[in-house]
Design a protein around this motif. Structure first.
Motif, PDB file in Angstrom:
ATOM      1  N   CYS A  29       0.976   4.114  -2.878  1.00  0.00           N
ATOM      2  CA  CYS A  29       0.579   5.587  -3.014  1.00  0.00           C
ATOM      3  C   CYS A  29       1.857   6.441  -3.327  1.00  0.00           C
ATOM      4  O   CYS A  29       1.712   7.323  -4.258  1.00  0.00           O
ATOM      5  CB  CYS A  29       0.656   5.712  -1.352  1.00  0.00           C
ATOM      6  N   ALA A  30       2.987   5.760  -3.370  1.00  0.00           N
ATOM      7  CA  ALA A  30       4.368   6.489  -3.865  1.00  0.00           C
ATOM      8  C   ALA A  30       4.024   6.366  -5.532  1.00  0.00           C
ATOM      9  O   ALA A  30       4.347   7.395  -6.343  1.00  0.00           O
ATOM     10  CB  ALA A  30       5.537   5.861  -3.502  1.00  0.00           C
TER      11      ALA A  30
ATOM     12  N   LEU B 103       6.242  10.933   0.808  1.00  0.00           N
ATOM     13  CA  LEU B 103       4.849  10.775   0.842  1.00  0.00           C
ATOM     14  C   LEU B 103       4.095  11.923   1.900  1.00  0.00           C
ATOM     15  O   LEU B 103       3.143  12.149   2.028  1.00  0.00           O
ATOM     16  CB  LEU B 103       4.444   9.291   1.170  1.00  0.00           C
TER      17      LEU B 103
ATOM     18  N   LEU C 244       4.369  14.950  -0.175  1.00  0.00           N
ATOM     19  CA  LEU C 244       3.910  14.648  -1.395  1.00  0.00           C
ATOM     20  C   LEU C 244       4.805  15.405  -2.795  1.00  0.00           C
ATOM     21  O   LEU C 244       3.894  15.899  -3.332  1.00  0.00           O
ATOM     22  CB  LEU C 244       2.315  15.260  -1.575  1.00  0.00           C
TER      23      LEU C 244
ATOM     24  N   THR D 180       1.414   6.126  -7.462  1.00  0.00           N
ATOM     25  CA  THR D 180       0.346   7.043  -7.724  1.00  0.00           C
ATOM     26  C   THR D 180       0.972   8.550  -7.961  1.00  0.00           C
ATOM     27  O   THR D 180       0.490   9.163  -8.858  1.00  0.00           O
ATOM     28  CB  THR D 180      -0.752   6.838  -6.696  1.00  0.00           C
ATOM     29  N   LEU D 181       1.924   8.815  -7.007  1.00  0.00           N
ATOM     30  CA  LEU D 181       2.458  10.266  -7.220  1.00  0.00           C
ATOM     31  C   LEU D 181       3.391  10.205  -8.221  1.00  0.00           C
ATOM     32  O   LEU D 181       3.404  11.413  -9.002  1.00  0.00           O
ATOM     33  CB  LEU D 181       2.859  10.661  -5.696  1.00  0.00           C
TER      34      LEU D 181
ATOM     35  N   VAL E 132       0.862  -1.164   0.030  1.00  0.00           N
ATOM     36  CA  VAL E 132       0.006   0.085   0.016  1.00  0.00           C
ATOM     37  C   VAL E 132       0.920   1.210  -0.119  1.00  0.00           C
ATOM     38  O   VAL E 132       0.713   2.181  -0.854  1.00  0.00           O
ATOM     39  CB  VAL E 132      -0.948   0.060   1.125  1.00  0.00           C
ATOM     40  N   TYR E 133       1.854   1.327   0.860  1.00  0.00           N
ATOM     41  CA  TYR E 133       3.035   2.393   0.803  1.00  0.00           C
ATOM     42  C   TYR E 133       3.455   2.606  -0.539  1.00  0.00           C
ATOM     43  O   TYR E 133       3.540   3.678  -0.918  1.00  0.00           O
ATOM     44  CB  TYR E 133       3.927   1.710   2.070  1.00  0.00           C
ATOM     45  N   GLU E 134       3.844   1.724  -1.226  1.00  0.00           N
ATOM     46  CA  GLU E 134       4.426   1.641  -2.220  1.00  0.00           C
ATOM     47  C   GLU E 134       3.662   2.176  -3.509  1.00  0.00           C
ATOM     48  O   GLU E 134       3.742   3.064  -4.376  1.00  0.00           O
ATOM     49  CB  GLU E 134       5.238   0.320  -2.851  1.00  0.00           C
TER      50      GLU E 134
END
Length: 142
Positions: A8-9, A55, A58, A11-12, A4-6
């Motif tokens: 999110c990254a 993160l 952002l 996605t950015l 999940v952490y990765e």
């Protein structure tokens, strides 16, 4: 949780297709996507590019090392492949030979290509593929 952490990254940052190592920071919410194009071929591949996603802020930072005369390079490749990877033993043998030759006694000096070459020259050895050997006359350790 780490996936999940990765995600999110990613996605950015978007797709970082050329990255072959994903590094999760243990000190801050940060993920780096590292590209070592010659990972499979070179005993110590050099870093071509890095995309770092913070993160907390952002933010996305991209660095290009592909034209650098002194790029960062990778040591201990066996730590970056799965335990059942058939290349793991080959990589580990190189690392063990380098430890025996004293090449890791000053890790602060060997993180870049120039520093690594200087250490190899001092030790009178060179890396050929994934083997450590005595440097021949007139050779430049690589």
């Amino acid at each position: 949780m780490l996936q999940v952490y990765e995600a999110c990254a990613r996605t950015l940052s978007g797709n970082v297709g050329e990255a072959n190592i994903v590094k999760l920071s243990v000190t801050e919410p940060q993920v780096s996507y590292l590209s070592y194009p010659r990972f499979d071929r070179d005993g110590h591949p050099t870093l071509a590019s890095a995309v770092t996603v913070n993160l907390k802020r952002l933010s996305v930072d991209w660095r290009d090392y592909s034209r650098s005369v002194n790029p960062p390079l990778l040591h201990r490749k066996e730590e970056f492949v799965a335990p059942d990877d058939p290349r793991r033993d080959l990589y580990a043998r190189l690392t063990k030979a380098e430890w025996r030759a004293g090449l890791y006694e000053h890790p602060e000096l060997i993180g870049t290509l120039a520093g690594w070459k200087a250490m190899l020259d001092r030790a009178g050895v060179e890396v050929r593929g994934h083997r450590l050997q005595r440097a021949g006359p007139g050779s430049s350790a690589t």
